[in-house]
Design a protein around this motif. Sequence first.
Motif, short mmCIF file in Angstrom:
data_model
loop_
_atom_site.label_atom_id
_atom_site.label_comp_id
_atom_site.label_asym_id
_atom_site.label_seq_id
_atom_site.Cartn_x
_atom_site.Cartn_y
_atom_site.Cartn_z
N GLY A 73 13.25 -108.54 -108.43
CA GLY A 73 14.18 -108.49 -107.31
C GLY A 73 13.37 -108.50 -106.03
O GLY A 73 12.67 -107.53 -105.74
N GLU A 74 13.42 -109.60 -105.28
CA GLU A 74 12.76 -109.65 -103.98
C GLU A 74 13.56 -108.77 -103.03
O GLU A 74 14.74 -109.02 -102.79
CB GLU A 74 12.70 -111.09 -103.48
N MET A 75 12.92 -107.72 -102.52
CA MET A 75 13.63 -106.77 -101.66
C MET A 75 12.84 -106.53 -100.39
O MET A 75 11.61 -106.51 -100.41
CB MET A 75 13.83 -105.44 -102.40
N LEU A 96 7.98 -105.80 -97.90
CA LEU A 96 8.58 -106.63 -98.94
C LEU A 96 8.04 -106.18 -100.29
O LEU A 96 6.88 -105.77 -100.39
CB LEU A 96 8.25 -108.11 -98.72
N ALA A 97 8.87 -106.27 -101.31
CA ALA A 97 8.43 -105.93 -102.67
C ALA A 97 9.14 -106.84 -103.66
O ALA A 97 10.24 -107.34 -103.39
CB ALA A 97 8.76 -104.48 -102.98
N SER A 136 12.94 -117.47 -95.29
CA SER A 136 14.07 -117.83 -94.43
C SER A 136 15.17 -116.76 -94.46
O SER A 136 16.02 -116.72 -93.57
CB SER A 136 14.65 -119.18 -94.83
N GLN A 137 15.12 -115.88 -95.46
CA GLN A 137 16.13 -114.83 -95.59
C GLN A 137 15.63 -113.46 -95.12
O GLN A 137 16.36 -112.48 -95.18
CB GLN A 137 16.59 -114.74 -97.05
N LEU A 142 18.26 -106.04 -101.44
CA LEU A 142 18.00 -107.17 -102.33
C LEU A 142 18.22 -108.48 -101.59
O LEU A 142 19.25 -108.69 -100.96
CB LEU A 142 18.90 -107.12 -103.56
N ILE A 143 17.21 -109.35 -101.66
CA ILE A 143 17.30 -110.67 -101.04
C ILE A 143 17.67 -111.71 -102.09
O ILE A 143 18.61 -112.48 -101.93
CB ILE A 143 15.97 -111.06 -100.36
N GLN A 144 16.91 -111.70 -103.19
CA GLN A 144 17.11 -112.71 -104.23
C GLN A 144 16.38 -112.25 -105.49
O GLN A 144 15.38 -111.54 -105.42
CB GLN A 144 16.53 -114.04 -103.74
#
Length: 187
Positions: free
Chosen positions: A179-181, A125-126, A78-79, A148-150
Amino acid sequence: MITYKQLTTAEYDEVIELGNRVHGDNYLTPESLADYHQRGVVGDINLNWLAYADGKLAGIRLTFAPGNWDIDDHCSPSQWSVPAEQICYFKCVAVDPNVRGGGIGRGLLQRSINEAKKLGCTAGLAHIWMQSPKNAAFEYFTRCGGELIQEHNKRWYDLSVNEGYHCPVCDGVCYCTAGEMILPFNR
């Protein structure tokens, strides 16, 4: 001199050795590498790249094609700024510590991006290893344009408990944060 080539099965042994030396024992196994390799190949497009310095393997980049990776509890779709079907997944990068700082990681990343664009990807995404020595993984991916997402606690815990991964930072069972990026390709 740095040369690049796409991953084939002929390089599996040296890829496993480098990946495990950088990320910890059993991070890559023959079975997992075969699976990862397959997830990065669609027809004649191969998103997996290797770098050689003076003929010796110096870096690896394993990337999954869109639709060939799982959106799990450590993902926040969702982000994301683009739909999942336009996102490849940067599974793994490892650069030999003896040759870091020479642009190998960026060269591998750019080659994977170029191939991913052929599949309609507009981002990657990583899950970045936040406890990497000197937080180098986060700094590198940020310099490349990653956002950085979360953060996700204990991202590799199950891998260490159920599949024998030995985290070099936690000295065994992994409690590291990811780090979800997301890395948009339009920059």
